[in-house]
Enzyme design. Structure first.
Site, PDB file in Angstrom:
ATOM      1  N   ASP A   1      58.721  52.595  34.589  1.00 27.94           N
ATOM      2  CA  ASP A   1      59.145  53.733  34.671  1.00 27.94           C
ATOM      3  C   ASP A   1      58.553  54.678  33.656  1.00 27.94           C
ATOM      4  O   ASP A   1      59.490  55.960  33.615  1.00 27.94           O
ATOM      5  CB  ASP A   1      60.734  54.190  34.791  1.00 27.94           C
ATOM      6  CG  ASP A   1      62.331  53.073  34.967  1.00 27.94           C
ATOM      7  OD1 ASP A   1      61.505  53.036  36.243  1.00 27.94           O
ATOM      8  OD2 ASP A   1      62.964  52.430  34.966  1.00 27.94           O
TER       9      ASP A   1
ATOM     10  N   MET B   1      64.678  45.116  41.857  1.00 25.75           N
ATOM     11  CA  MET B   1      65.750  45.145  40.494  1.00 25.75           C
ATOM     12  C   MET B   1      64.307  43.635  39.717  1.00 25.75           C
ATOM     13  O   MET B   1      65.464  43.422  38.732  1.00 25.75           O
ATOM     14  CB  MET B   1      66.661  44.836  40.278  1.00 25.75           C
ATOM     15  CG  MET B   1      67.646  45.779  41.081  1.00 25.75           C
ATOM     16  SD  MET B   1      66.886  47.478  40.201  1.00 25.75           S
ATOM     17  CE  MET B   1      68.073  48.530  40.411  1.00 25.75           C
ATOM     18  N   ARG B   2      62.851  43.247  39.915  1.00 23.57           N
ATOM     19  CA  ARG B   2      62.321  43.067  38.716  1.00 23.57           C
ATOM     20  C   ARG B   2      60.927  44.122  38.703  1.00 23.57           C
ATOM     21  O   ARG B   2      60.342  44.647  38.596  1.00 23.57           O
ATOM     22  CB  ARG B   2      61.595  41.855  39.846  1.00 23.57           C
ATOM     23  CG  ARG B   2      62.646  40.795  40.301  1.00 23.57           C
ATOM     24  CD  ARG B   2      61.769  40.090  41.180  1.00 23.57           C
ATOM     25  NE  ARG B   2      61.193  38.869  40.295  1.00 23.57           N
ATOM     26  CZ  ARG B   2      61.435  38.020  39.976  1.00 23.57           C
ATOM     27  NH1 ARG B   2      61.949  37.353  39.712  1.00 23.57           N
ATOM     28  NH2 ARG B   2      60.686  37.537  39.738  1.00 23.57           N
TER      29      ARG B   2
ATOM     30  N   ASN C   1      57.241  54.555  43.247  1.00 19.47           N
ATOM     31  CA  ASN C   1      58.422  53.772  42.485  1.00 19.47           C
ATOM     32  C   ASN C   1      59.289  54.489  42.393  1.00 19.47           C
ATOM     33  O   ASN C   1      59.043  55.808  42.773  1.00 19.47           O
ATOM     34  CB  ASN C   1      58.991  52.882  41.064  1.00 19.47           C
ATOM     35  CG  ASN C   1      60.124  52.448  40.976  1.00 19.47           C
ATOM     36  OD1 ASN C   1      60.559  52.024  41.641  1.00 19.47           O
ATOM     37  ND2 ASN C   1      60.968  52.662  40.235  1.00 19.47           N
TER      38      ASN C   1
ATOM     39  N   HIS D   1      63.006  56.252  40.864  1.00 14.60           N
ATOM     40  CA  HIS D   1      64.128  55.952  40.140  1.00 14.60           C
ATOM     41  C   HIS D   1      64.756  57.134  40.076  1.00 14.60           C
ATOM     42  O   HIS D   1      64.722  58.610  40.067  1.00 14.60           O
ATOM     43  CB  HIS D   1      62.895  56.142  38.685  1.00 14.60           C
ATOM     44  CG  HIS D   1      63.748  55.678  37.383  1.00 14.60           C
ATOM     45  ND1 HIS D   1      64.211  54.420  37.375  1.00 14.60           N
ATOM     46  CD2 HIS D   1      64.411  56.413  36.400  1.00 14.60           C
ATOM     47  CE1 HIS D   1      65.448  53.873  36.108  1.00 14.60           C
ATOM     48  NE2 HIS D   1      65.269  55.695  35.597  1.00 14.60           N
TER      49      HIS D   1
ATOM     50  N   ARG E   1      56.984  34.016  36.149  1.00 15.96           N
ATOM     51  CA  ARG E   1      57.333  35.004  37.117  1.00 15.96           C
ATOM     52  C   ARG E   1      54.998  35.235  37.888  1.00 15.96           C
ATOM     53  O   ARG E   1      55.498  36.272  38.408  1.00 15.96           O
ATOM     54  CB  ARG E   1      57.410  36.382  36.151  1.00 15.96           C
ATOM     55  CG  ARG E   1      58.376  36.627  36.009  1.00 15.96           C
ATOM     56  CD  ARG E   1      58.642  38.173  34.696  1.00 15.96           C
ATOM     57  NE  ARG E   1      58.080  38.702  34.061  1.00 15.96           N
ATOM     58  CZ  ARG E   1      57.277  39.631  34.039  1.00 15.96           C
ATOM     59  NH1 ARG E   1      57.614  40.837  34.681  1.00 15.96           N
ATOM     60  NH2 ARG E   1      56.589  39.663  32.365  1.00 15.96           N
TER      61      ARG E   1
ATOM     62  N   GLY F   1      69.490  48.990  50.466  1.00 17.95           N
ATOM     63  CA  GLY F   1      68.379  49.381  51.307  1.00 17.95           C
ATOM     64  C   GLY F   1      68.982  50.776  52.027  1.00 17.95           C
ATOM     65  O   GLY F   1      68.202  51.224  53.447  1.00 17.95           O
ATOM     66  N   SER F   2      69.435  52.002  51.140  1.00 15.70           N
ATOM     67  CA  SER F   2      69.173  53.416  51.652  1.00 15.70           C
ATOM     68  C   SER F   2      68.699  53.999  51.773  1.00 15.70           C
ATOM     69  O   SER F   2      67.718  54.295  52.240  1.00 15.70           O
ATOM     70  CB  SER F   2      70.588  53.505  50.922  1.00 15.70           C
ATOM     71  OG  SER F   2      70.876  53.932  49.969  1.00 15.70           O
ATOM     72  N   ASN F   3      67.544  53.961  50.346  1.00 14.76           N
ATOM     73  CA  ASN F   3      66.185  54.375  50.386  1.00 14.76           C
ATOM     74  C   ASN F   3      64.951  53.897  51.883  1.00 14.76           C
ATOM     75  O   ASN F   3      64.777  54.460  52.433  1.00 14.76           O
ATOM     76  CB  ASN F   3      65.483  54.130  49.236  1.00 14.76           C
ATOM     77  CG  ASN F   3      66.021  55.064  48.225  1.00 14.76           C
ATOM     78  OD1 ASN F   3      65.932  56.394  48.606  1.00 14.76           O
ATOM     79  ND2 ASN F   3      67.090  55.293  47.084  1.00 14.76           N
TER      80      ASN F   3
HETATM   81  C1  GAR Z   1      68.494  54.297  43.913  1.00 13.31           C
HETATM   82  O1  GAR Z   1      69.236  54.727  43.247  1.00 13.31           O
HETATM   83  C2  GAR Z   1      66.797  53.988  43.346  1.00 13.31           C
HETATM   84  O2  GAR Z   1      67.060  55.140  42.844  1.00 13.31           O
HETATM   85  C3  GAR Z   1      67.228  52.584  42.242  1.00 13.31           C
HETATM   86  O3  GAR Z   1      68.395  51.423  43.441  1.00 13.31           O
HETATM   87  C4  GAR Z   1      68.849  52.245  43.977  1.00 13.31           C
HETATM   88  C5  GAR Z   1      68.983  51.529  44.602  1.00 13.31           C
HETATM   89  O4  GAR Z   1      69.353  51.661  46.200  1.00 13.31           O
HETATM   90  N1  GAR Z   1      66.636  51.855  41.332  1.00 13.31           N
HETATM   91  C6  GAR Z   1      66.087  51.681  40.373  1.00 13.31           C
HETATM   92  O5  GAR Z   1      67.193  52.165  39.601  1.00 13.31           O
HETATM   93  C7  GAR Z   1      64.718  51.460  40.042  1.00 13.31           C
HETATM   94  N2  GAR Z   1      64.620  51.450  38.723  1.00 13.31           N
HETATM   95  P1  GAR Z   1      68.954  51.254  47.657  1.00 13.31           P
HETATM   96  O6  GAR Z   1      69.200  50.617  48.024  1.00 13.31           O
HETATM   97  O7  GAR Z   1      69.897  52.042  47.922  1.00 13.31           O
HETATM   98  O8  GAR Z   1      68.205  52.235  48.274  1.00 13.31           O
END
Ligand code: GAR
Length: 223
Positions: A165, A110-111, A127, A129, A85, A32-34
């Site tokens: 994506d 991640m789903r 999203n 990526h 799903r 969850g850093s984003n």
């Molecule tokens: C991030 O790097 C994001 O870009 C990636 O998962 C990570 C989540 O980090 N997403 C993907 O790869 C989607 N295909 P976070 O939980 O620290 O935000």
């Protein structure tokens, strides 16, 4: 004296809702850093967005704890509790509908979402990526970039369509790949850009400045 009116019931207090504030839902599976970067941006003066709910498919996702600490509702939807799903995504839609978000952001969720879910939120589903799409979609984008040997890597924020994506690109940022990079060091460099770029894309949406025309997203000048 209790200060309560006769009859003892406190009059209902209506929460004042600012129609200019975008209600945001975030779906996150992990650290969850984003989400943290988005929450931090929401705390800045003039940032027209409020996170109203965070949903995760992992009970112990740190993202849920970050949401609680920020005062947003945190909801765990257990994939094992649903037959397929479609049933899972129907539960997601029901949770989101309760919170009436104007935008739904995937932040490390991640789903793969069903086409029904994606169609329901078309144009209002983003999203992030960790690659310069269309290069290296799917899992382990940073590892794919290293293995391919690219000199420039980066991050993409895009609207979600029914592919993986593949949706229209909103903003991208690049970072160099250094000769001694490991997957971890490259991921950390990209992540720094992610934290800057996702709030920026959300702000553009909140300000009504993103126009999707086919595969392209035009960014309108500030009015
Ligand atoms: C991030 O790097 C994001 O870009 C990636 O998962 C990570 C989540 O980090 N997403 C993907 O790869 C989607 N295909 P976070 O939980 O620290 O935000």
């Amino acid at each position: 004296m209790s200060g309560l009116p006769a009859g003892g019931r406190r009059p209902a207090v209506r929460r004042r809702v600012n129609p200019d504030i975008l209600r945001l839902a975030v779906l996150a599976s992990g650290r969850g850093s984003n989400l943290a970067a988005i929450l931090e941006a929401c705390g800045r003066p003039g940032f027209p967005v409020r996170v109203v709910v965070v949903v995760s498919d992992r009970e112990r996702a740190p993202a849920l704890e970050r949401a609680r600490q920020a005062g947003a509702e945190a909801v765990f939807h257990d994939p094992k509790a649903y037959g397929d799903r479609a049933a899972y995504d129907a539960a997601l839609v029901a949770t989101l509908d309760r919170h009436r978000p104007g935008l739904v952001c995937l932040a490390g969720f991640m789903r793969v979402l069903t086409p029904t879910f994606v169609r329901a939120w078309a144009g209002r589903l983003m999203n992030i990526h960790p690659s310069l799409l269309p290069a290296f979609p799917g899992l382990h984008a940073q590892r794919q970039a290293l293995e391919y040997g690219v000199r420039i890597a980066g991050v993409t924020v895009h609207f979600v369509d029914e592919g993986v994506d593949t949706g229209p690109i909103i903003v991208q940022a690049s970072v160099p790949v250094l000769p001694d990079d490991s997957e971890d060091s490259l991921s950390a460099r990209i992540l720094g850009e992610e934290h800057r770029l996702y709030p920026e894309a959300i702000r553009l949406f909140a300000e009504g400045r993103l126009v999707i025309t086919g595969r392209r997203v035009l960014v309108k000048e500030r009015a």
